[in-house]
Design a protein around this motif. Sequence first.
Motif, PDB file in Angstrom:
ATOM      1  N   UNK A 145      24.234  53.778  68.301  1.00  0.00           N
ATOM      2  CA  UNK A 145      23.740  52.757  68.249  1.00  0.00           C
ATOM      3  C   UNK A 145      25.021  51.632  68.439  1.00  0.00           C
ATOM      4  N   UNK A 146      26.234  51.899  68.267  1.00  0.00           N
ATOM      5  CA  UNK A 146      27.202  51.027  68.698  1.00  0.00           C
ATOM      6  C   UNK A 146      27.298  50.891  70.217  1.00  0.00           C
ATOM      7  N   UNK A 147      27.203  51.937  70.851  1.00  0.00           N
ATOM      8  CA  UNK A 147      27.137  51.591  72.389  1.00  0.00           C
ATOM      9  C   UNK A 147      25.931  50.904  72.807  1.00  0.00           C
ATOM     10  N   UNK A 148      24.835  50.949  72.084  1.00  0.00           N
ATOM     11  CA  UNK A 148      23.515  50.107  72.551  1.00  0.00           C
ATOM     12  C   UNK A 148      23.989  48.869  72.158  1.00  0.00           C
ATOM     13  N   UNK A 149      24.830  48.680  70.864  1.00  0.00           N
ATOM     14  CA  UNK A 149      25.021  47.241  70.644  1.00  0.00           C
ATOM     15  C   UNK A 149      26.093  46.572  71.795  1.00  0.00           C
ATOM     16  N   UNK A 150      26.889  47.378  72.175  1.00  0.00           N
ATOM     17  CA  UNK A 150      27.967  46.787  73.173  1.00  0.00           C
ATOM     18  C   UNK A 150      27.340  46.405  74.419  1.00  0.00           C
ATOM     19  N   UNK A 151      26.219  47.087  74.652  1.00  0.00           N
ATOM     20  CA  UNK A 151      25.406  47.091  76.026  1.00  0.00           C
ATOM     21  C   UNK A 151      24.707  45.680  75.913  1.00  0.00           C
ATOM     22  N   UNK A 192      15.018  41.268  62.689  1.00  0.00           N
ATOM     23  CA  UNK A 192      14.622  42.176  61.334  1.00  0.00           C
ATOM     24  C   UNK A 192      13.379  43.149  61.738  1.00  0.00           C
ATOM     25  N   UNK A 193      12.462  42.606  62.717  1.00  0.00           N
ATOM     26  CA  UNK A 193      11.402  43.605  62.894  1.00  0.00           C
ATOM     27  C   UNK A 193      11.741  44.831  63.764  1.00  0.00           C
ATOM     28  N   UNK A 194      12.875  44.628  64.596  1.00  0.00           N
ATOM     29  CA  UNK A 194      13.332  45.689  65.455  1.00  0.00           C
ATOM     30  C   UNK A 194      14.131  46.563  64.558  1.00  0.00           C
ATOM     31  N   UNK A 195      14.917  46.300  63.357  1.00  0.00           N
ATOM     32  CA  UNK A 195      15.807  46.943  62.697  1.00  0.00           C
ATOM     33  C   UNK A 195      14.746  47.793  61.712  1.00  0.00           C
ATOM     34  N   UNK A 196      13.521  47.027  61.357  1.00  0.00           N
ATOM     35  CA  UNK A 196      12.597  47.908  60.466  1.00  0.00           C
ATOM     36  C   UNK A 196      11.986  48.974  61.253  1.00  0.00           C
ATOM     37  N   UNK A 197      11.926  48.925  62.741  1.00  0.00           N
ATOM     38  CA  UNK A 197      11.410  49.817  63.526  1.00  0.00           C
ATOM     39  C   UNK A 197      12.249  51.125  63.631  1.00  0.00           C
ATOM     40  N   UNK A 198      13.487  50.528  63.926  1.00  0.00           N
ATOM     41  CA  UNK A 198      14.814  51.451  64.093  1.00  0.00           C
ATOM     42  C   UNK A 198      14.875  52.090  62.670  1.00  0.00           C
ATOM     43  N   UNK A 249       6.863  52.725  49.886  1.00  0.00           N
ATOM     44  CA  UNK A 249       7.520  53.415  50.978  1.00  0.00           C
ATOM     45  C   UNK A 249       8.209  52.555  51.792  1.00  0.00           C
ATOM     46  N   UNK A 250       7.889  51.436  52.048  1.00  0.00           N
ATOM     47  CA  UNK A 250       8.526  50.440  53.106  1.00  0.00           C
ATOM     48  C   UNK A 250      10.052  50.064  52.193  1.00  0.00           C
ATOM     49  N   UNK A 251      10.129  50.044  50.901  1.00  0.00           N
ATOM     50  CA  UNK A 251      11.341  49.423  50.236  1.00  0.00           C
ATOM     51  C   UNK A 251      12.289  50.714  50.587  1.00  0.00           C
ATOM     52  N   UNK A 252      11.958  52.094  50.604  1.00  0.00           N
ATOM     53  CA  UNK A 252      13.047  52.899  51.089  1.00  0.00           C
ATOM     54  C   UNK A 252      13.617  52.471  52.632  1.00  0.00           C
ATOM     55  N   UNK A 253      12.778  52.345  53.420  1.00  0.00           N
ATOM     56  CA  UNK A 253      13.224  51.877  54.842  1.00  0.00           C
ATOM     57  C   UNK A 253      14.153  50.668  54.874  1.00  0.00           C
ATOM     58  N   UNK A 254      13.813  49.595  53.805  1.00  0.00           N
ATOM     59  CA  UNK A 254      14.602  48.410  53.881  1.00  0.00           C
ATOM     60  C   UNK A 254      16.119  48.760  53.531  1.00  0.00           C
ATOM     61  N   UNK A 255      16.485  49.984  52.844  1.00  0.00           N
ATOM     62  CA  UNK A 255      17.725  50.304  52.329  1.00  0.00           C
ATOM     63  C   UNK A 255      18.712  50.671  53.463  1.00  0.00           C
ATOM     64  N   UNK A 256      17.989  50.778  54.716  1.00  0.00           N
ATOM     65  CA  UNK A 256      18.683  51.072  56.064  1.00  0.00           C
ATOM     66  C   UNK A 256      19.248  49.778  56.605  1.00  0.00           C
ATOM     67  N   UNK A 257      18.619  48.684  56.371  1.00  0.00           N
ATOM     68  CA  UNK A 257      18.678  47.354  56.976  1.00  0.00           C
ATOM     69  C   UNK A 257      20.077  46.935  57.165  1.00  0.00           C
ATOM     70  N   UNK A 258      20.855  46.867  56.018  1.00  0.00           N
ATOM     71  CA  UNK A 258      22.112  46.354  56.070  1.00  0.00           C
ATOM     72  C   UNK A 258      23.096  47.183  56.921  1.00  0.00           C
ATOM     73  N   UNK A 264      22.767  42.160  66.893  1.00  0.00           N
ATOM     74  CA  UNK A 264      21.655  41.340  67.876  1.00  0.00           C
ATOM     75  C   UNK A 264      20.281  41.625  67.771  1.00  0.00           C
ATOM     76  N   UNK A 265      20.106  42.557  66.765  1.00  0.00           N
ATOM     77  CA  UNK A 265      18.404  42.937  66.705  1.00  0.00           C
ATOM     78  C   UNK A 265      17.964  41.972  65.533  1.00  0.00           C
TER      79      UNK A 265
END
Length: 208
Positions: free
Chosen positions: A200-206, A151-157, A131-140, A148-149
């Motif tokens: 997400x781009x706005x969040x990154x700029x912030x 890996x753990x924060x990206x996994x939750x996102x 199941x987690x391998x599916x989520x990992x496809x979104x990491x890149x 700036x986030x």
Amino acid sequence: MNENNADAGADRRTHLRDRLIDIAQETVAAQGLAGLKARDLAAAAGCALGAIYTAFHDLDELILRVNARTLARLEAALDAAFVDAEAEQALEAMARAYLSFARKDEPSWRALFEHRLPPGAPVPAWYADARNRLFSRLDAPLAQLLPGRDATARAALARTLFSAVHGVVALGLEEKIAETPPKLLDEQLGVLIRLLAAGLMMESARLI
């Protein structure tokens, strides 16, 4: 002789496991999870009812094995759709691949979410990994949008993003809120991805 008998017994058990998974997979694809009955499964496999429980710990394990195959097919569909481009394009391509998979294999796709383990029963590690391998496809693409986030924060996102896409797809296909023709559902999914990417781009700029 005993060792040969043991090997033959293990081979028969493996063959039975594979056959039961194959039949269960075909049943779920045709009838959904509700159509999967142990007695019918045993009859189709040509085995005694009790043989199912020598091949699997319980029916839940068999269902998880079927669902793991569905996850593998979904994973392959996302990989085939992935484009090495801007993050928004990559996310939209995968979201549309997810919708396409749900439309084409709807009973099997629904079984991923309809099945519930008994209260307190842990999710097996091998299934959680699938199941987690599916989520990992979104990491890149998420790493592009939020450099700036960690890996753990990206996994939750990634799980949050998946939930948002799944919600639009599930409600759109069920049409429980409103009638959602295919073209409209396609458009809504595109709007969702564009809004999420912009946010997400706005969040990154912030955070810079």
